[in-house]
Design a protein around this motif. Structure first.
Motif, short mmCIF file in Angstrom:
data_model
loop_
_atom_site.label_atom_id
_atom_site.label_comp_id
_atom_site.label_asym_id
_atom_site.label_seq_id
_atom_site.Cartn_x
_atom_site.Cartn_y
_atom_site.Cartn_z
N LYS A 203 -11.57 3.52 2.41
CA LYS A 203 -10.24 3.73 1.89
C LYS A 203 -9.52 4.85 2.62
O LYS A 203 -8.32 4.78 2.87
CB LYS A 203 -10.32 4.04 0.40
N GLY A 204 -10.23 5.91 2.97
CA GLY A 204 -9.59 7.06 3.56
C GLY A 204 -9.52 7.04 5.07
O GLY A 204 -9.06 8.03 5.68
N ASP B 72 -4.19 5.21 6.54
CA ASP B 72 -3.25 4.90 5.46
C ASP B 72 -2.55 3.58 5.76
O ASP B 72 -2.78 2.93 6.80
CB ASP B 72 -2.25 6.04 5.25
N GLY B 73 -1.70 3.16 4.85
CA GLY B 73 -1.11 1.83 4.94
C GLY B 73 -0.26 1.60 6.17
O GLY B 73 -0.40 0.59 6.87
N GLU C 150 -0.33 3.14 9.02
CA GLU C 150 -1.14 3.15 10.24
C GLU C 150 -1.84 1.81 10.43
O GLU C 150 -1.96 1.30 11.56
CB GLU C 150 -2.14 4.29 10.19
N TRP D 217 0.50 1.30 -2.05
CA TRP D 217 0.88 1.51 -0.65
C TRP D 217 2.35 1.92 -0.55
O TRP D 217 2.70 2.80 0.23
CB TRP D 217 0.65 0.22 0.13
N SER E 176 2.60 5.51 -1.57
CA SER E 176 2.10 6.39 -0.52
C SER E 176 3.13 6.54 0.60
O SER E 176 3.32 7.64 1.15
CB SER E 176 0.79 5.83 0.04
N GLU F 11 5.04 10.09 1.90
CA GLU F 11 5.08 10.57 3.27
C GLU F 11 6.51 10.85 3.71
O GLU F 11 6.78 11.83 4.42
CB GLU F 11 4.43 9.55 4.22
N THR G 134 6.66 8.59 10.62
CA THR G 134 6.68 7.41 9.75
C THR G 134 7.97 6.63 9.92
O THR G 134 7.97 5.39 10.03
CB THR G 134 6.50 7.83 8.29
#
Length: 357
Positions: free
Chosen positions: A53-54, A57-58, A60, A127, A130, A134, A149
């Motif tokens: 999971k870590g 991130d979505g 990426e 997602w 998140s 960011e 981003t």
């Protein structure tokens, strides 16, 4: 099975369905095929490499999925180039689908080897939250993440728009028009080059439009007649027998361009990739050897110069005499009839000579 991997497998099987079956004519083939080429192979590869999971991130994962797909698909094609199947539609589709299924299986195996808390799972709501965090991040590090981003999102959107534009707008190749003539049998030989005056002659004329638009053509057939004075000069030179009359004729200058005789004219309108091919029958009345029968094609009403031109060299003889170029059994040309007609032909041209001659 995780929802994201299941969706990838279903999409891969849908590509096979819309490529190898009669459903290939449906419009759904295009968006599904684009997803398979540009996103899904990279996504399952990322899922297999980073099952936790870590790890990423979505945003990426999405960016790397596009990048790796663009890298993996050409490599698959390169590998196929060295196989007996080559780079063709069916081998390429089967190879990409096989790669997707294999990576999805590896990703599933790696995920189930982890605990429930460590596994990556796709939750669309989480997602999106998140991504918002960011963008709203504060501080120096937050501004850097926010800028990266935003740039990444804009790059993905621009790539998708460019891709849609390329797919929707067909690329135009070289613009040209095919123009050809065939013999009566539809082959590039056996043209009617030895004809008698007043008889029908037939050729097949074809025009193919590759101009990427509706194009209007005008086709003309005309005879660039060679005067009989040339025949006399050719005959006397080949027989090495010049007399005073032929010497006088050799000094006679004539304008060949004034002797163009129109035979036929027609207009055509063709869409892109349309073909017009028809047999055309015409009659030649002007006798003479080595006459230039021209087939001229003009485009969009521009008659300053032909857009395409073809020609045949024809010998046209009287109905009551043998062709001057007939071959005898011994292979020698029979010039008897030409020399019998010589006085009449000379008298015919004497009226056209300048006064001093």
């Amino acid at each position: 099975m995780p929802a994201d991997l299941l969706a990838a497998v279903v999409l891969a099987l849908a590509v096979l369905l819309f490529t190898l079956t009669p459903l290939s004519g449906l419009f759904l083939r295009i968006p599904i095929g684009l997803l398979m080429v540009l996103f899904v192979p990279g996504y399952v590869l990322i899922a297999a490499l980073f099952p936790k999971k870590g790890d990423l991130d979505g945003i990426e994962r999405i960016a790397l999925s596009f990048g790796l797909s663009i890298a993996v698909v050409p490599l698959i094609g390169l590998g196929l180039n060295y196989t007996p199947w080559g780079i063709r539609l069916i081998p390429v589709v089967i190879s990409i689908v096989a790669f997707t299924l294999l990576m999805a299986a590896v990703a599933y195996w790696r995920r189930i080897s982890l605990s429930q808390e460590e596994r990556f799972s796709l939750h669309l709501r989480q997602w999106i939250d998140s991504l918002k965090d960011e963008i709203r991040a504060e501080g120096e590090r937050g501004w850097v993440d926010k800028a990266l981003t935003i740039i990444l999102i804009l790059s993905i959107i621009a790539s998708i728009v460019a891709l849609v534009y390329v797919v929707v707008t067909p690329k135009e190749g070289e613009k040209f028009t095919e123009f050809y003539i065939l013999g009566p049998g539809g082959k590039a030989y056996d043209y009617p080059t030895e004809v008698r005056a007043g008889n029908n002659s037939t050729v097949i004329v074809g025009v193919v439009n590759h101009e990427y638009r509706l194009t209007n053509y005008t086709m003309e057939i005309q005879l660039n007649n060679t005067p009989a004075v040339d025949i006399l000069l050719n005959d006397t030179e080949e027989n090495n027998s010049l007399n005073d009359a032929t010497i006088a004729l050799s000094t006679f200058e004539h304008d060949r361009s004034a002797l163009i005789i129109p035979i036929m004219r027609m207009n055509l309108s063709l869409q892109h990739n349309d073909t017009w091919e028809q047999p055309l029958t015409y009659i030649l009345d002007e006798t003479g050897d080595r006459q230039k029968l021209q087939f001229l094609l003009y485009k969009e009403g521009n008659f300053s110069a032909p857009y395409r031109d073809l020609h045949l060299w024809v010998n046209v003889t009287d109905m009551n005499r043998r062709p001057s170029k007939d071959q005898g059994n011994d292979g020698n040309q029979d010039w008897t009839q030409d020399w019998q007609d010589f006085p009449d032909r000379l008298i015919k041209f004497r009226g056209n000579l300048p006064p001093e001659m």
